[in-house]
Each structure stands twice: as C-alpha cells, then as structure tokens.
Design an enzyme around this catalytic site. Structure first.
Site, PDB file in Angstrom:
ATOM      1  N   ASP A 130     -99.504  -7.176  77.302  1.00 11.59           N
ATOM      2  CA  ASP A 130    -100.730  -7.984  77.291  1.00 11.59           C
ATOM      3  C   ASP A 130    -101.129  -8.395  78.710  1.00 11.59           C
ATOM      4  O   ASP A 130    -100.283  -8.545  79.587  1.00 11.59           O
ATOM      5  CB  ASP A 130    -100.499  -9.225  76.416  1.00 11.59           C
ATOM      6  CG  ASP A 130    -101.805  -9.865  75.986  1.00 11.59           C
ATOM      7  OD1 ASP A 130    -102.871  -9.227  76.122  1.00 11.59           O
ATOM      8  OD2 ASP A 130    -101.762 -11.022  75.519  1.00 11.59           O
ATOM      9  N   LEU A 186     -84.003   8.528  74.663  1.00 15.90           N
ATOM     10  CA  LEU A 186     -84.826   7.356  74.342  1.00 15.90           C
ATOM     11  C   LEU A 186     -85.983   7.694  73.398  1.00 15.90           C
ATOM     12  O   LEU A 186     -86.693   8.677  73.604  1.00 15.90           O
ATOM     13  CB  LEU A 186     -85.410   6.796  75.652  1.00 15.90           C
ATOM     14  CG  LEU A 186     -86.426   5.652  75.508  1.00 15.90           C
ATOM     15  CD1 LEU A 186     -85.713   4.331  75.240  1.00 15.90           C
ATOM     16  CD2 LEU A 186     -87.290   5.528  76.756  1.00 15.90           C
ATOM     17  N   HIS A 206    -106.564  -1.490  81.931  1.00 15.24           N
ATOM     18  CA  HIS A 206    -105.864  -0.605  80.981  1.00 15.24           C
ATOM     19  C   HIS A 206    -105.316   0.613  81.715  1.00 15.24           C
ATOM     20  O   HIS A 206    -104.229   1.101  81.412  1.00 15.24           O
ATOM     21  CB  HIS A 206    -106.805  -0.172  79.855  1.00 15.24           C
ATOM     22  CG  HIS A 206    -107.274  -1.320  79.016  1.00 15.24           C
ATOM     23  ND1 HIS A 206    -106.415  -2.291  78.548  1.00 15.24           N
ATOM     24  CD2 HIS A 206    -108.514  -1.667  78.554  1.00 15.24           C
ATOM     25  CE1 HIS A 206    -107.109  -3.185  77.845  1.00 15.24           C
ATOM     26  NE2 HIS A 206    -108.380  -2.825  77.839  1.00 15.24           N
TER      27      HIS A 206
HETATM   28  C1  IPE Z   1    -101.852  -7.932  71.296  1.00  9.02           C
HETATM   29  O1  IPE Z   1    -102.645  -8.337  72.334  1.00  9.02           O
HETATM   30  C2  IPE Z   1    -102.076  -6.473  70.994  1.00  9.02           C
HETATM   31  C3  IPE Z   1    -101.617  -5.560  72.014  1.00  9.02           C
HETATM   32  C4  IPE Z   1    -100.982  -5.840  73.117  1.00  9.02           C
HETATM   33  C5  IPE Z   1    -101.866  -4.171  71.727  1.00  9.02           C
HETATM   34  P1  IPE Z   1    -104.065  -9.014  72.095  1.00  9.02           P
HETATM   35  O2  IPE Z   1    -104.623  -9.280  73.424  1.00  9.02           O
HETATM   36  O3  IPE Z   1    -104.870  -8.182  71.177  1.00  9.02           O
HETATM   37  O4  IPE Z   1    -103.664 -10.353  71.347  1.00  9.02           O
HETATM   38  P2  IPE Z   1    -104.451 -11.723  71.180  1.00  9.02           P
HETATM   39  O5  IPE Z   1    -105.834 -11.400  70.712  1.00  9.02           O
HETATM   40  O6  IPE Z   1    -104.478 -12.376  72.529  1.00  9.02           O
HETATM   41  O7  IPE Z   1    -103.652 -12.508  70.207  1.00  9.02           O
HETATM   42  C1  IPE Z   2    -103.463  -5.684  76.467  1.00 13.04           C
HETATM   43  O1  IPE Z   2    -104.296  -6.259  77.402  1.00 13.04           O
HETATM   44  C2  IPE Z   2    -103.926  -4.339  75.996  1.00 13.04           C
HETATM   45  C3  IPE Z   2    -104.477  -4.334  74.631  1.00 13.04           C
HETATM   46  C4  IPE Z   2    -104.529  -5.343  73.831  1.00 13.04           C
HETATM   47  C5  IPE Z   2    -105.003  -3.090  74.160  1.00 13.04           C
HETATM   48  P1  IPE Z   2    -105.596  -7.038  76.989  1.00 13.04           P
HETATM   49  O2  IPE Z   2    -106.731  -6.066  76.937  1.00 13.04           O
HETATM   50  O3  IPE Z   2    -105.394  -7.807  75.742  1.00 13.04           O
HETATM   51  O4  IPE Z   2    -105.762  -8.000  78.219  1.00 13.04           O
HETATM   52  P2  IPE Z   2    -106.197  -9.522  78.179  1.00 13.04           P
HETATM   53  O5  IPE Z   2    -105.292 -10.215  77.228  1.00 13.04           O
HETATM   54  O6  IPE Z   2    -107.621  -9.566  77.731  1.00 13.04           O
HETATM   55  O7  IPE Z   2    -106.017 -10.000  79.581  1.00 13.04           O
HETATM   56 MG    MG Z   3    -104.718  -9.654  75.353  1.00 16.79          MG
END
Ligand code: IPE
Ligand code: IPE
Ligand code: MG
Length: 253
Positions: free
Chosen positions: A32, A143, A49
């Site tokens: 995240d 792995l 990303h």
């Molecule tokens: C969780 O992250 C999903 C992934 C890392 C794929 P999100 O960014 O979607 O989660 P919330 O919305 O902050 O809970």
């Molecule tokens: C995690 O990073 C990747 C996915 C959920 C796909 P985010 O896209 O949620 O990044 P933030 O949380 O908005 O910073």
């Molecule tokens: Mg996120």
C-alpha cells in the site's frame, strides 16, 4: 525469589542475524501507498504503481534468499474496481509488464508464479500473462510468488459457504462432519498454508478485506514506508520482529 525474574530472550536488534530455523513459511504483503508515494513527488498515481513493481522484484528476491516458501502479494482488491478507469486499466497492465521483464529470471530462480482471485472481470491480456507465467513455472520447486489479484476475502468466504450449502443440498457433504479443515479447502487459498506473517506498508493499520479467515493466527507487522520505498532491510526487519514474537495459538507457552 529468583524464579520471579523472568528469563528474557536475548534482545534482537537491527544488526543481529536472522534465525534461519524460524523463517515464516508464508509471508503476505498488503502493498500500500503507491498513490501517496507519487503524490509526494508531484507525479501521477500510476507512476507510484510503476515504482511499486520494482519493489515487488526486490522483495521477491529478499524472501527467496531468506528461504520463505510462499510470498503472497495483494495487488488488486475486489474493491479497487471503484477507482478511476485509467488507474484500473494501468493496474491491469502491470502483470504483463512485470512478467515481460522478470519472468525469465523468475524461471531461473526456480520461482513458481501463481494467482489467487477471481478470473472473471480481469482483462484477457492480464490473465494471459499470468497463465503463461504459471505454466512456465509450474515445474519449479522454489518460492511460490502468489499474486492476490481481484481478491476479496468476504466474497471468498461467502462463495465457500454457498459451495458448502449446495453440496449439503445435493447430499455430497454431511454438514455435521464439516470442520475447519474441510472449509479451508473451499477457499481460494485451498492450496496454501495460512500466512505466518502479514506486512502492510504505508501506515494504514487495517486488513482491507484480505485473508480474513486465513489470518486468524497470523503475526501482523506494519510499516510507515510507502510500498515503492520498501526494501530488503525493511523486509528483514519484519522477519526479525516476527522471530521475537511468541505464537501461542490460545494456549500457554
Ligand atoms: C488494499 O489497499 C488493497 C491492495 C493493496 C491491493 P487499498 O489502498 O485498496 O486499501 P484501503 O482502501 O486504504 O483500505
Ligand atoms: C497500493 O497503493 C496499490 C493498490 C491498492 C492497487 P495505493 O494505490 O492504494 O496507494 P495509496 O494508498 O492511494 O497511497
Ligand atoms: Mg491504498
């Protein structure tokens, strides 16, 4: 009174070596913070990303070196479809982009690529890349690099309940004999052990619909670092912390 003095474990610090006999077998990562990483740099979210992909590579190597058996990477949740179309499209292109660059090395490193999640809804090109990687690494024995893609745990549990109900109705399953082990086999993660260690980056302290059933006794570790900045040392710190924990499973140690 000597018995009152608790014998403490030798304090592990950042420099102490990891215990090779106590490596978590299954590590799951909620990757995240990509969007915030990009925002911090004045870049579009998708740049985060893209940078996150490099972290996937780094952590795969780190996990492999430590002897982790399964590394699950939460890459896209069933709730992430609510994001803007362009971002979703970009995320769906990442598996093929990642595998185009890394598959050869993954094959050489004896890694097995897998996916946990629902196939329906995923674009054909995303599935094609993952299927190809899965097929090309099927006979590997190292792995397991498992991508949780289009994964959501509530739906997973609900679908398992429906399967069980249908089987009971059809008379192929005796409800009185249904136990945790049998139910676990109805989940998308049927072939995987429960995660021993769950890492979430970016400072959020929540599961976001990830492995709700499977993480009943998982050790959690949270990092304030955004996923693209997460490195080998961070991963090792998480494992070090894991090794300091005493897992009791409700019993006494
Ligand atoms: C969780 O992250 C999903 C992934 C890392 C794929 P999100 O960014 O979607 O989660 P919330 O919305 O902050 O809970
Ligand atoms: C995690 O990073 C990747 C996915 C959920 C796909 P985010 O896209 O949620 O990044 P933030 O949380 O908005 O910073
Ligand atoms: Mg996120």
């Amino acid at each position: 009174m000597a018995w009152l003095w608790k014998k403490s474990k030798p304090e592990a610090n950042a420099l102490s070596p990891l215990d090779r006999d106590n490596i978590p077998q299954h590590v799951a990562v909620i990757m995240d913070g990509n969007g915030r990483w990009a925002k911090q740099r004045g870049l579009p979210r998708v740049a985060g990303h893209h940078a996150g992909m490099k972290a996937v590579k780094r952590i795969t190597i780190a996990a492999d070196e430590l002897g982790v058996k399964t590394l699950t990477m939460y890459a896209f949740s069933t709730e992430n479809w609510t994001r803007p179309r362009e971002e979703v499209d970009y995320l769906m292109r990442l598996p093929s982009e990642f595998l185009a660059i890394e598959l050869q090395e993954l094959i050489e490193k004896n890694v097995q690529v897998r996916m946990t999640g629902w196939r329906e809804g995923l674009p054909a090109h995303t599935l094609a890349a993952l299927d190809q990687a899965e097929a090309d690494t099927r006979h590997n024995t190292g792995l397991i690099l498992n991508f949780a893609l289009n994964y959501g745990s509530r739906r997973e549990i609900l679908e398992a309940v429906k399967t069980v109900a249908r089987e009971a109705e059809a008379g192929t399953l005796d409800l009185d004999k249904l136990d945790e082990e049998t139910f676990t086999k109805k989940l998308l993660t049927a072939d995987l052990p429960d995660p021993d260690l769950l890492i979430r980056t970016s400072g959020e302290i929540r599961l976001s619909n990830f492995m709700l059933w499977q993480s009943a006794y998982t050790e959690f570790w949270f990092s304030n670092r955004y996923w693209p900045d997460f490195g080998k040392e961070d991963f090792e710190e998480a494992v070090r912390e894991y090794q300091r924990r005493t897992r009791r499973y409700g019993g006494l140690k």
